[in-house]
Design an enzyme around this catalytic site. Structure first.
Site, PDB file in Angstrom:
ATOM      1  CG  ASP A 157      -8.873   4.856  11.090  1.00 47.62           C
ATOM      2  OD1 ASP A 157      -7.957   4.509  10.319  1.00 47.62           O
ATOM      3  OD2 ASP A 157      -9.910   5.441  10.699  1.00 47.62           O
ATOM      4  CG  PHE A 202      10.323   2.092   0.083  1.00 51.47           C
ATOM      5  CD1 PHE A 202      10.286   2.991  -0.966  1.00 51.47           C
ATOM      6  CD2 PHE A 202      11.068   2.415   1.208  1.00 51.47           C
ATOM      7  CE1 PHE A 202      10.992   4.193  -0.908  1.00 51.47           C
ATOM      8  CE2 PHE A 202      11.771   3.606   1.271  1.00 51.47           C
ATOM      9  CZ  PHE A 202      11.731   4.497   0.217  1.00 51.47           C
ATOM     10  CB  ALA A 219       4.273  -6.761 -22.524  1.00 44.41           C
ATOM     11  N   GLY A 220       1.693  -6.264 -20.687  1.00 40.51           N
ATOM     12  CA  GLY A 220       0.310  -6.612 -20.402  1.00 40.51           C
ATOM     13  C   GLY A 220      -0.582  -5.390 -20.448  1.00 40.51           C
ATOM     14  CB  CYS A 263       1.013   3.172  -5.042  1.00 39.53           C
ATOM     15  SG  CYS A 263       0.661   2.833  -3.303  1.00 39.53           S
ATOM     16  NE  ARG A 292      -6.525   1.594  -3.273  1.00 34.08           N
ATOM     17  CZ  ARG A 292      -5.570   1.970  -2.425  1.00 34.08           C
ATOM     18  NH1 ARG A 292      -5.567   3.193  -1.938  1.00 34.08           N
ATOM     19  NH2 ARG A 292      -4.627   1.110  -2.065  1.00 34.08           N
TER      20      ARG A 292
END
Length: 447
Positions: free
Chosen positions: A32, A160, A263-264, A271, A342
């Site tokens: 990094d 994934f 639902a919400g 992503c 995020r």
């Protein structure tokens, strides 16, 4: 001779991949450009919360007592090139500021830093989510700028991972997709993934464009399914239906399935939102924009759910202004078992209510530090009980297990009014009503 693996970029994806490769028995070197992040990883600490990752890291990081020593970290691209046979690119591809398109600058910079040091045969494997066509361009760059020329090959191997299950998804993937241009590249990747393939993980070999499209297509389908049931919630609100029962009924159809039909207040995170927007942008560049116009409505439905929750809160307070009202928000992360805030729908709703004059207090089991950095003007509590103390209404916005196990009676004694709005349709209405709460969920006006 055993393959040596490098992982370039040690964020959420890279740190998990590096630790998993060490667990699979490879010697691994992670890189990094942020020295502070490398120092953390060398101590066996992770810069984010992900169940099981720190334990796996400490099991393999060199210098930690009892570790295998198979995992090391550096900031030196020359060291990475000299060490590795297979180099995984795991850097971030965020949304460009002010645009829908994907920002490829981190991927481009990583390859530009690595390529001049590749003097012997090597395979560079992209794992980042990128616009279709990127691999072709990067492969040409690699051939031109690596001293090894055509012996430095590129492959594309999309990730994934589900946040909260990243370790499991890396060690035991439900599928492995590789975009390759040579038998050698395929052979090397089969060697890397020999253990999960041996356990039954499907290994799908394809070309570059298809490999790139698999990830964006999968995310677009999941986003579509979530927004579909949220659109049905809007209809249920208007028609006095019950979206939870509707979802249960259609979910019994094997062609539809029950997953992602709760639902919400919608999806968020790093992503799905940016990936569907980047997909639309790239389709436009390719002249295929009409094929993905439906994704614009998917995005719109998703964002609309946040406003719906704000209005539901206003109704629960009598329909007047928020000024002077105390609101408790349970949840800050975009999903449970993560500290990722995020594009969090929970924080977005909390922020909107706060901007309209309410006094908002937030509690989240893991996301408090990140939430404070993003929304410093909100109030924060050290527990759900403290967040609820004196509240006129409680909003349940992230479906943490801790919240499902709360005692409604104990919380009721702390709240100013026993009113709870379930933005995730995850709580037991009977349990809360039994304790004297007014319970209201999205898409269930009469339930």
């Amino acid at each position: 001779m055993a393959l040596k693996i490098t992982v370039i970029g040690t964020g959420y994806l890279g740190a998990t991949h590096a630790a998993a490769m060490a667990e699979l028995g490879f010697e691994v070197l992670g890189l990094d450009v942020v020295p502070e992040k490398i120092a953390m990883l060398q101590r066996g600490e992770v810069p984010m919360y992900e169940p099981g990752l720190e334990e796996l890291l400490r099991k393999h990081v060199a210098g930690i007592e009892g570790s295998s020593g198979r995992l090391r970290f550096t900031t030196d691209f020359a060291e990475v090139a000299a060490f590795g046979d297979v180099h995984f690119l795991c850097v971030n591809t965020p949304q460009k500021h002010g645009e829908y398109a994907c920002d490829m600058s981190y991927v481009d910079a990583a390859l530009a830093s690595l390529a001049p040091h590749l003097t012997r045969p090597a395979l560079v494997v992209g794992k980042s989510t990128v616009p279709v066509g990127s691999a072709d361009r990067l492969a040409a760059y690699l051939t031109e700028h690596a001293p090894a020329g055509h012996r430095a090959e590129l492959a594309w191997n999309p990730e994934f991972l589900r946040e909260g299950f990243a370790v499991e998804d890396t060690l035991h993937p439900d599928r492995i997709v590789v975009g390759v241009r040579s038998e050698r590249s395929e052979k090397l990747l089969r060697e890397v993934y020999a253990t999960p393939v041996g356990e039954g993980s499907p290994f799908v070999v394809t070309d570059f464009p298809t490999a790139e499209l698999v990830k964006t297509s999968a995310n677009s389908f999941l986003a579509t399914k979530i927004s579909f049931i949220n659109a049905m919630a809007e209809v249920c609100e208007a028609a006095d239906g019950d979206v939870a029962k509707l979802a249960e009924a259609i979910g019994y159809d094997d062609r539809i399935g029950r997953k992602f039909l709760r639902a919400g207040i919608g999806f968020g995170g790093g992503c799905l939102p940016k990936d569907i927007r980047a997909f639309m942008a790239r389709a436009g560049e390719l002249g295929a924009d009409q094929a993905l116009t439906f994704l614009r409505e998917i995005d719109s439905i998703n964002m609309r759910q946040r406003g719906q929750m704000v209005e539901l809160t206003r109704q629960a307070l009598g329909g007047g202004p928020f000024l002077g009202k105390r609101i408790a928000v349970l949840g800050a992360t975009f999903k449970p078992d993560s500290d990722d805030v995020r594009d969090s729908p929970a924080l977005n709703v909390a922020g909107q209510v706060h901007l309209q004059g309410a006094q908002v207090t937030v509690y989240d089991p893991k996301g408090m530090e990140n939430a404070r950095r993003l929304f410093p003007t909100l109030g924060y509590a050290d527990s759900a009980l403290e967040a609820v103390r004196g509240a006129d209404v409680v909003l349940h916005l992230t479906e943490w297990r801790e919240f499902r196990e709360l005692d409604p009676e104990v919380l009721g004694e702390a709240a100013a009014a026993r009113v709870i709005l379930d933005g995730r349709n995850a709580l037991d209405p009977t349990l809360w009503r039994k304790a004297g709460w007014t319970y209201r969920a999205m898409g269930r006006p009469t339930a």
